[in-house]
Enzyme design. Structure first.
Site, mmCIF file in Angstrom:
data_model
loop_
_atom_site.group_PDB
_atom_site.id
_atom_site.type_symbol
_atom_site.label_atom_id
_atom_site.label_comp_id
_atom_site.label_asym_id
_atom_site.label_seq_id
_atom_site.Cartn_x
_atom_site.Cartn_y
_atom_site.Cartn_z
ATOM 1 C CE1 TYR A 140 -2.772 -2.754 0.286
ATOM 2 C CE2 TYR A 140 -3.860 -2.140 2.057
ATOM 3 C CZ TYR A 140 -3.722 -2.595 1.055
ATOM 4 O OH TYR A 140 -4.628 -4.077 0.927
ATOM 5 C CE LYS A 186 0.319 -17.773 -3.133
ATOM 6 N NZ LYS A 186 -0.466 -18.422 -2.888
ATOM 7 C CG ASP A 218 -2.772 -20.194 -0.838
ATOM 8 O OD1 ASP A 218 -1.991 -20.255 -0.166
ATOM 9 O OD2 ASP A 218 -2.457 -20.580 -1.331
#
Ligand code: NAD
Length: 353
Positions: A140, A186, A218
């Site tokens: 961000y 991840k 995930d």
């Protein structure tokens, strides 16, 4: 004496913050500590008064107090403003200016509200975990960013100190809970996640009494809805935390129940996770529990008074167990629906004198 800056904001913000202030006043009477509450405008309310969503005066006041209590900002009236003048930009700015690098979101299921969850009661009963989302770094904020006619790009970058400081908070919190941290990343695809994982494991050497494991994001999304009871403390980056903390929140029931804390080295801000709910604003219908539970987090994390935090949580639990419901959590036909002020009064009564 505790000095609190209250920024009610827009829509239902002032109604739910009034509930939290009533709880603070009751606790002050009951325990004999002094609480000084200073109110400042923020968001649309500030824009109408001063032509800007976040004034220097509000920011300075937030820097000088022990904790900030925020309601919510925004509404249809200010949606068409250019991005840099929107309430969302003011929210990002206040978090960045106060260096609030850790966002804490508890996901706790109240027995009295098992029916409010979208999941089966057996799956969610007993769920109680805390998500630490990194709030001022990652994709961000990373540079370069932009788009042109043929492509768009953002950069996910973490510095060592950014990972260390949030992981440290998560390990410390786990020590006071069930002693279990799951770091979510991840790392099978992203180098920045491999780095995150390495730093968290290096820091773990200082917290050998806490159990640490890793989970891919995930899989984490699946596990939170499959078996939420397996989690105690989750620590993760800004982007993954944004998504996972919403999933975690929703399994517990209504938006009106969910508190949060945003913590930095020097400052801290407490707010419900919901928005300004323009559809019910000004009608005395909003659920004040998320904001009142945010005050419990304030006592735990800013004032180091966990017993008082428990007192607030127990007053909320007792109120719910007595069957009282605002409209958003009245899941059974025939539940008597009460107003914001009635819910506040009931919680204050359960706090006792
Ligand atoms: N941190 C913040 O200040 C914040 C966060 C999210 C949205 N917003 C702003 O709020 C405005 C409305 O956004 P939205 O509608 O997407 O989200 P919202 O959270 O305001 O409302 C979503 C739904 O949940 C209900 N709801 C929310 N809080 C409730 C409460 N305490 N009690 C009972 N019902 C409640 C609302 O009535 C609405 O139906 C927008 O301007 C948005 O930008 C602000």
């Amino acid at each position: 004496m505790y000095k609190i800056v209250s920024i009610p904001g827009d829509g239902i913000g002032p109604e739910v913050v009034a509930g939290a202030v009533a709880v603070l006043e009751q606790l002050s009477k009951k325990h004999g500590f002094e609480i000084l509450i200073e109110e400042h405008p923020f968001g649309g309310a500030s824009y109408e008064l001063h032509g800007e969503m976040l004034t220097q005066a509000t920011l300075d006041a937030c820097r000088k107090c022990d904790a900030v209590l925020l309601g919510a900002v925004g509404g249809p009236k200010w949606e068409s403003l250019p991005h840099e003048h929107k309430p969302e930009a003011a929210l990002l700015k206040i978090r960045k200016e106060l260096e609030l690098f850790a966002n804490l979101r508890p996901a706790k299921v109240y027995d009295a509200l098992l029916d409010a969850s979208s999941l089966k009661a057996d799956v969610v009963r007993g769920t109680d975990f805390l998500v630490f989302r990194e709030l001022t770094g990652g994709i961000y904020f990373g540079q370069p960013r932009g788009f042109d006619e043929s492509r768009g790009w953002n950069t996910m970058v973490y510095e060592r100190y950014e990972v260390e400081r949030i992981a440290r908070l998560a390990f410390e919190a786990a020590r006071k809970r069930k002693g279990k941290v799951i770091s979510i990343d991840k790392a099978n695809v992203l180098e920045v996640s491999q780095f995150w994982r390495n730093v968290v494991h290096e820091l773990h050497k200082e917290f050998a009494d806490v159990e640490l494991s890793d989970m891919y994001v995930d899989n984490a999304a699946m596990q939170i809805v499959r078996n939420p009871k397996q989690f105690d403390v989750i620590v993760t980056s800004n982007l993954f935390g944004d998504i996972l903390s919403d999933i975690a929140g929703m399994i517990t029931g209504s938006l009106g129940m969910l508190p949060s804390a945003s913590i930095g080295t020097k400052h801290a801000l407490y707010e419900p996770i919901h928005g300004s709910a323009p559809d019910i604003a000004g009608q005395n219908k909003a659920n004040p529990i998320a904001t009142i539970a945010s005050v419990a987090m304030m006592f735990e994390h800013s004032f180091n008074l966990p017993d008082i935090a428990r007192e607030i949580e127990q007053a909320i639990e007792a109120t719910l167990a007595s069957g009282l419901r605002t409209a958003d959590i009245a899941t059974n036909a025939g539940d008597p629906v009460i107003s914001t002020t009635e819910m506040t009064e009931a919680i204050v009564r359960h706090l006792g004198a």
